[in-house]
Scaffold this motif. Structure first.
Motif, PDB file in Angstrom:
ATOM      1  N   ALA A  83     -95.900 -54.223  80.928  1.00  0.00           N
ATOM      2  CA  ALA A  83     -97.045 -53.347  81.174  1.00  0.00           C
ATOM      3  C   ALA A  83     -96.607 -51.949  81.604  1.00  0.00           C
ATOM      4  CB  ALA A  83     -97.948 -53.970  82.234  1.00  0.00           C
ATOM      5  N   ALA A  84     -95.534 -51.873  82.397  1.00  0.00           N
ATOM      6  CA  ALA A  84     -95.045 -50.560  82.871  1.00  0.00           C
ATOM      7  C   ALA A  84     -94.638 -49.676  81.697  1.00  0.00           C
ATOM      8  CB  ALA A  84     -93.857 -50.765  83.815  1.00  0.00           C
ATOM      9  N   ASP A  85     -93.908 -50.249  80.726  1.00  0.00           N
ATOM     10  CA  ASP A  85     -93.489 -49.486  79.533  1.00  0.00           C
ATOM     11  C   ASP A  85     -94.699 -49.091  78.697  1.00  0.00           C
ATOM     12  OD1 ASP A  85     -90.942 -49.940  80.414  1.00  0.00           O
ATOM     13  OD2 ASP A  85     -90.439 -51.459  78.913  1.00  0.00           O
ATOM     14  N   ALA A  86     -95.638 -50.018  78.603  1.00  0.00           N
ATOM     15  CA  ALA A  86     -96.833 -49.767  77.787  1.00  0.00           C
ATOM     16  C   ALA A  86     -97.662 -48.618  78.358  1.00  0.00           C
ATOM     17  CB  ALA A  86     -97.676 -51.032  77.701  1.00  0.00           C
ATOM     18  N   TYR A  87     -97.907 -48.641  79.656  1.00  0.00           N
ATOM     19  CA  TYR A  87     -98.729 -47.596  80.278  1.00  0.00           C
ATOM     20  C   TYR A  87     -98.024 -46.235  80.249  1.00  0.00           C
ATOM     21  CZ  TYR A  87    -102.087 -51.114  81.766  1.00  0.00           C
ATOM     22  OH  TYR A  87    -103.038 -52.103  81.759  1.00  0.00           O
ATOM     23  N   ASN A  92     -98.288 -40.631  76.754  1.00  0.00           N
ATOM     24  CA  ASN A  92     -97.556 -39.689  75.916  1.00  0.00           C
ATOM     25  C   ASN A  92     -98.497 -38.583  75.405  1.00  0.00           C
ATOM     26  OD1 ASN A  92     -96.363 -38.654  73.249  1.00  0.00           O
ATOM     27  ND2 ASN A  92     -94.696 -39.905  74.045  1.00  0.00           N
ATOM     28  N   PRO A  93     -98.061 -37.324  75.389  1.00  0.00           N
ATOM     29  CA  PRO A  93     -98.921 -36.208  74.941  1.00  0.00           C
ATOM     30  C   PRO A  93     -99.445 -36.356  73.506  1.00  0.00           C
ATOM     31  CG  PRO A  93     -96.922 -35.398  75.995  1.00  0.00           C
ATOM     32  CD  PRO A  93     -96.736 -36.870  75.835  1.00  0.00           C
ATOM     33  N   ILE A 231    -103.742 -47.463  69.387  1.00  0.00           N
ATOM     34  CA  ILE A 231    -103.532 -46.023  69.623  1.00  0.00           C
ATOM     35  C   ILE A 231    -104.235 -45.143  68.595  1.00  0.00           C
ATOM     36  CG2 ILE A 231    -101.730 -44.219  69.527  1.00  0.00           C
ATOM     37  CD1 ILE A 231     -99.893 -46.161  71.023  1.00  0.00           C
ATOM     38  N   GLN A 232    -104.818 -44.052  69.111  1.00  0.00           N
ATOM     39  CA  GLN A 232    -105.333 -42.965  68.275  1.00  0.00           C
ATOM     40  C   GLN A 232    -104.468 -41.736  68.536  1.00  0.00           C
ATOM     41  OE1 GLN A 232    -109.460 -42.288  69.240  1.00  0.00           O
ATOM     42  NE2 GLN A 232    -110.181 -43.473  67.498  1.00  0.00           N
ATOM     43  N   TYR A 233    -104.083 -41.052  67.452  1.00  0.00           N
ATOM     44  CA  TYR A 233    -103.236 -39.865  67.593  1.00  0.00           C
ATOM     45  C   TYR A 233    -104.044 -38.640  68.006  1.00  0.00           C
ATOM     46  CZ  TYR A 233     -99.635 -42.467  65.012  1.00  0.00           C
ATOM     47  OH  TYR A 233     -98.713 -43.382  64.611  1.00  0.00           O
ATOM     48  N   VAL A 241     -93.780 -38.604  63.846  1.00  0.00           N
ATOM     49  CA  VAL A 241     -92.883 -38.626  65.007  1.00  0.00           C
ATOM     50  C   VAL A 241     -93.055 -39.859  65.893  1.00  0.00           C
ATOM     51  CG1 VAL A 241     -92.162 -37.333  67.065  1.00  0.00           C
ATOM     52  CG2 VAL A 241     -92.894 -36.106  65.000  1.00  0.00           C
ATOM     53  N   PHE A 242     -94.304 -40.188  66.210  1.00  0.00           N
ATOM     54  CA  PHE A 242     -94.566 -41.194  67.242  1.00  0.00           C
ATOM     55  C   PHE A 242     -94.062 -42.604  66.876  1.00  0.00           C
ATOM     56  CE2 PHE A 242     -97.159 -44.015  69.884  1.00  0.00           C
ATOM     57  CZ  PHE A 242     -96.962 -43.442  71.135  1.00  0.00           C
ATOM     58  N   PRO A 243     -94.378 -43.159  65.686  1.00  0.00           N
ATOM     59  CA  PRO A 243     -93.896 -44.510  65.354  1.00  0.00           C
ATOM     60  C   PRO A 243     -92.371 -44.616  65.383  1.00  0.00           C
ATOM     61  CG  PRO A 243     -95.554 -43.803  63.772  1.00  0.00           C
ATOM     62  CD  PRO A 243     -95.197 -42.616  64.592  1.00  0.00           C
ATOM     63  N   ARG A 244     -91.698 -43.571  64.879  1.00  0.00           N
ATOM     64  CA  ARG A 244     -90.226 -43.574  64.865  1.00  0.00           C
ATOM     65  C   ARG A 244     -89.685 -43.580  66.292  1.00  0.00           C
ATOM     66  NH1 ARG A 244     -87.556 -39.008  61.308  1.00  0.00           N
ATOM     67  NH2 ARG A 244     -88.726 -40.167  59.713  1.00  0.00           N
TER      68      ARG A 244
END
Length: 403
Positions: A83-87, A92-93, A231-233, A241-244
């Motif tokens: 959960a810590a990694d997920a939150y 992320n901007p 997630i919505q971008y 960028v984000f998936p990679r």
């Protein structure tokens, strides 16, 4: 001269051949109807459920499995993520909206989904009765869940461990129904929504009652894990960028619903195309059978046609008569085929285990109109050559030979 009545009598006279041709047409149209209905409904379900979701992040494994379990709630999850990694990732901007999901329990086959209020905004949910959940162990249920399980506001129930089955029921805590959602026409109709704290609390089982689950579940609670993030971008640039970034720099995986849905359809498409060609082949055999039966019948009907010509029937009227024979056969066959297709899909849907992916025969799709037109066109095409024989009938010679 009533050509419709005469055509019906002609078909009845050769009822065995007529019946065979109708069955062939009905079988071909029935298969195509099932394929069109199923493809249309599956496509609509995929589009409705994933239209505002750009990415799903979850445990490493099959990307398709991650999509199917987190968006369509059909498959089992690939695992849990810290959960810590997920939150941290959710802040992320590049992320406009992030919805956490905690899965693991069900009630009567309907999945209990731990989430937060961002889930309501993502799917545009509103309640028909009651309110949204606010505290632990409060739930808001989908319209289908309420109807099938006969749950009302204020009712309580116990969830069962796992995404299917009810062999391991969590009797230490009961959920209370606080609200029923308005029918959405998507996956949320089949979900039971609560907060993530409820999912954690539900798995804090006493040692003596759940020894066989203790090790795995204690780890889940102590480490505070969740199942996935929707997630919505914030901008189109994030697509690249984000998936990679997720796949390369974290121990999680990112899966694109659009990409995986397209891959799923390409896999299914091979089988669907094969069945379509099989149905077209059956329709072709039906057309050939109608052509042969009408062509052979012309030899027997020459005298009748000659008499009709003497009684004042024009060649064109008799041409239409033969054409009508073929079109009646394919028309009746097409109608029966459509009925068979709808009934068969309704029967298939009734025996489907997953209510989320259930197909229905009680819908009509635009492609059915093409099937009706194709059916009549096939009948007309098969009848054209036999019908043209009308113009070759010599009245005097035919009547003389008959006497």
């Amino acid at each position: 001269m009533n050509i419709f009545k005469i055509s019906s009598q002609n078909l009845y006279r050769n009822k065995l051949t007529t019946l065979l041709n109708i069955i062939l047409v009905a079988f071909g149209v029935g298969i195509l109807t099932i394929l069109f209905l199923a493809a249309n409904q599956i496509g609509n379900k995929l589009e409705k459920n994933a239209k505002d979701i750009d990415l799903v992040v979850g445990a490493k494994g099959s990307p398709l499995q991650l999509i199917m379990s987190s968006i369509y709630h059909i498959d089992f999850p690939t695992g849990n993520i810290p959960a810590a990694d997920a939150y941290r990732l959710m802040k992320n901007p590049m992320v406009k909206r992030a919805v956490p999901l905690a899965l693991g329990d069900n009630y009567n086959g309907y999945r209990i989904v731990g989430t937060d209020t961002t889930f309501n905004g993502l799917y545009g949910l509103s309640v028909q009765k009651g309110s949204f959940w606010k505290k632990d162990l409060e739930v808001t249920i989908g319209s289908t869940v309420a109807l099938a399980s006969k749950l009302r506001i204020g009712d309580t129930f116990f969830g069962a461990h796992g995404l299917t089955g009810s062999s391991d029921i969590h009797k230490q805590h009961a959920y209370v129904v606080k609200g029923i959602l308005k029918p959405q026409g998507n996956i949320t109709d089949n979900l039971i929504l609560t907060n993530i704290g409820s999912v954690y609390k539900m798995h804090e089982a006493p040692v003596e009652k759940h020894e066989h689950h203790l090790a795995g579940e204690n780890k889940e609670i102590n480490d505070k894990q969740i199942t996935a993030i929707l997630i919505q971008y914030r901008s189109p640039m994030s697509v690249i960028v984000f998936p990679r970034m997720v796949n390369q720099s974290t121990n999680m995986q990112a899966a694109s619903p659009a990409m995986e849905s397209a891959r799923l359809f390409s896999l299914i498409g091979v089988g669907v195309d094969t069945l379509k060609w099989f149905a077209v082949l059956i329709m072709g055999i039906a057309a050939l059978s109608i052509f042969i039966s009408l062509y052979n019948a012309m030899k027997e009907r020459k005298y009748d046609l000659a008499v009709m010509r003497c009684l004042g029937a024009s060649k064109f009227r008799l041409f239409l008569l033969v054409l009508l024979d073929g079109m009646l056969v394919t028309g009746i066959g097409t109608c029966f085929g459509l009925l068979i297709g709808h009934a068969a899909l309704e029967l298939i849907g009734a025996y489907q285990e997953s209510s989320q992916a259930r197909l229905s025969g009680m819908v009509i799709v635009p492609q059915e109109m093409y099937l009706i037109v194709t059916g009549f066109f096939t009948g007309a095409l098969a009848s054209v050559i036999p019908a043209l024989q009308i113009y070759k009938v010599d009245i005097a010679e035919t009547l003389t030979k008959a006497h």
